[in-house]
Design a protein around this motif. Structure first.
Motif, mmCIF file in Angstrom:
data_model
loop_
_atom_site.group_PDB
_atom_site.id
_atom_site.type_symbol
_atom_site.label_atom_id
_atom_site.label_comp_id
_atom_site.label_asym_id
_atom_site.label_seq_id
_atom_site.Cartn_x
_atom_site.Cartn_y
_atom_site.Cartn_z
ATOM 1 N N ASN A 63 5.485 -5.140 -6.539
ATOM 2 C CA ASN A 63 4.081 -5.133 -6.128
ATOM 3 C C ASN A 63 3.418 -6.495 -6.357
ATOM 4 O O ASN A 63 2.630 -6.956 -5.525
ATOM 5 C CB ASN A 63 3.318 -4.042 -6.883
ATOM 6 N N GLY A 65 -0.192 0.919 -3.741
ATOM 7 C CA GLY A 65 0.130 2.325 -3.547
ATOM 8 C C GLY A 65 1.088 2.794 -4.629
ATOM 9 O O GLY A 65 2.014 2.077 -5.000
ATOM 10 N N ARG A 66 0.856 3.972 -5.178
ATOM 11 C CA ARG A 66 1.759 4.513 -6.185
ATOM 12 C C ARG A 66 1.672 6.019 -6.194
ATOM 13 O O ARG A 66 0.657 6.599 -5.829
ATOM 14 C CB ARG A 66 1.439 3.959 -7.581
ATOM 15 N N GLU A 67 2.761 6.659 -6.598
ATOM 16 C CA GLU A 67 2.789 8.110 -6.712
ATOM 17 C C GLU A 67 2.142 8.546 -8.024
ATOM 18 O O GLU A 67 1.840 7.727 -8.892
ATOM 19 C CB GLU A 67 4.236 8.595 -6.622
ATOM 20 N N LEU A 74 -5.110 -0.641 -3.837
ATOM 21 C CA LEU A 74 -3.795 -1.219 -4.068
ATOM 22 C C LEU A 74 -3.474 -1.259 -5.564
ATOM 23 O O LEU A 74 -4.372 -1.401 -6.382
ATOM 24 C CB LEU A 74 -3.751 -2.646 -3.517
ATOM 25 N N ALA A 121 0.808 -1.221 0.000
ATOM 26 C CA ALA A 121 0.000 0.000 0.000
ATOM 27 C C ALA A 121 0.842 1.273 0.000
ATOM 28 O O ALA A 121 0.309 2.361 -0.236
ATOM 29 C CB ALA A 121 -0.929 -0.001 1.215
ATOM 30 N N ILE A 122 2.144 1.177 0.233
ATOM 31 C CA ILE A 122 3.007 2.358 0.293
ATOM 32 C C ILE A 122 3.203 2.931 -1.103
ATOM 33 O O ILE A 122 3.504 2.207 -2.054
ATOM 34 C CB ILE A 122 4.365 2.003 0.932
ATOM 35 N N ALA A 123 3.048 4.237 -1.233
ATOM 36 C CA ALA A 123 3.145 4.885 -2.541
ATOM 37 C C ALA A 123 4.585 5.157 -2.965
ATOM 38 O O ALA A 123 4.947 4.953 -4.125
ATOM 39 C CB ALA A 123 2.345 6.184 -2.535
ATOM 40 N N THR A 125 -6.753 0.213 1.865
ATOM 41 C CA THR A 125 -6.702 1.270 0.849
ATOM 42 C C THR A 125 -6.620 0.617 -0.536
ATOM 43 O O THR A 125 -6.382 -0.583 -0.666
ATOM 44 C CB THR A 125 -5.475 2.174 1.037
ATOM 45 N N LYS A 148 8.675 2.055 0.048
ATOM 46 C CA LYS A 148 8.238 0.680 -0.193
ATOM 47 C C LYS A 148 9.419 -0.283 -0.108
ATOM 48 O O LYS A 148 9.345 -1.332 0.550
ATOM 49 C CB LYS A 148 7.571 0.576 -1.569
#
Length: 263
Positions: free
Chosen positions: A87, A47-49, A45, A13-15, A43, A20
């Protein structure tokens, strides 16, 4: 929270790619593992910027490798694939319950090596004057992961055994192009990636065949059926048969692959 599959879900989930990769490396390979838990993401999935901009594959610009921008765009595309592969490995760890403990630890190891690949490529991209996010990219790998989120057998068949195995086929030609363009460092990184990806595809092959055996299914029949059911486009040659053999594809599977290509 110190259970391996929960940590994999939280890391997915980390962007930020930096955060990550750091969170992934902080997961102890021997940490507690609950193979039976049915987990739910909190959240969307993965996570991405906001960058890179995601476009359809046909809309990714084609650039000549004879130019610095062309080489940078290629390295960027490879870095994007490797971050997607991080991912994918994290996703298979948290999403599918009920497998032997070795399954989850195998894929955690894959995620770590994919993170290494991403960071090698990103550092090389920086040496070419660019950063990850500078070029548009497509999301084909993750789209197949989403399509196969309901079936571990389909995920193994169509992601590591098909889409990621395709990387084994195309790596020699890409390497040759980089050498031809004078990018020796890029070619060296591809050598590392090919070596590791043979092992990753082998893991996919091993667990796919484990599930087929448990279900009393022939791997050839199962793969063909899943490819049809999930509307997967089978890979086209040329095939890196040596690498595919090293990754655990049987001779019968390689013959079927080549016959499907010719038909």
């Amino acid at each position: 929270m110190s259970e391996l599959r929960q940590l994999a879900l939280a890391t997915l989930a980390i962007a930020s790619p930096d955060a990550k990769c750091a969170a992934l490396r902080a997961i102890a390979p021997d940490c507690a593992l609950d193979t039976s838990a049915l987990l739910q993401p909190a959240t969307l999935l993965p996570g991405r910027e906001a960058r890179p901009q995601l476009v359809m594959p046909r809309d990714v610009p084609q650039r000549a490798l004879s130019t610095l921008a062309g080489r940078a765009a290629l390295i960027h595309a490879l870095a994007h694939i490797e971050l997607n592969a991080v991912n994918l490995a994290l996703d298979i760890v948290w999403r599918f319950a009920g497998m032997p403990p070795a399954f989850y630890r195998d894929w955690l190891g894959v995620a770590r090596e994919e993170a290494d690949h991403f960071e090698l490529l990103r550092a090389h991209l920086a040496s070419l004057g660019h950063a990850y996010g500078d070029f548009p990219a497509h999301n084909g790998l993750w789209e197949m992961a989403a399509k196969t989120s309901d079936s571990l057998l389909a995920r193994l068949a169509l992601v590591p055994r098909m889409l990621e195995a395709r990387g084994l086929d195309v790596s020699p030609a890409i390497r040759a192009k980089l050498i031809g363009a004078g990018d020796v460092r890029g070619a060296e990184i591809l050598d590392v990636i090919l070596r590791d990806e043979i092992g990753h595809v082998a893991i996919g092959n091993r667990w796919f065949k484990h599930l087929c055996e448990a279900a009393g299914r022939d791997p050839l029949e199962a793969f063909a059926s899943l490819a049809r059911n999930y509307s997967a486009n089978l890979p086209r040659g040329p095939f890196n048969l040596e690498a595919r053999r090293a990754a655990g594809f049987s001779e019968a599977e390689l013959i079927a692959l080549q016959q499907a290509h010719r038909s």
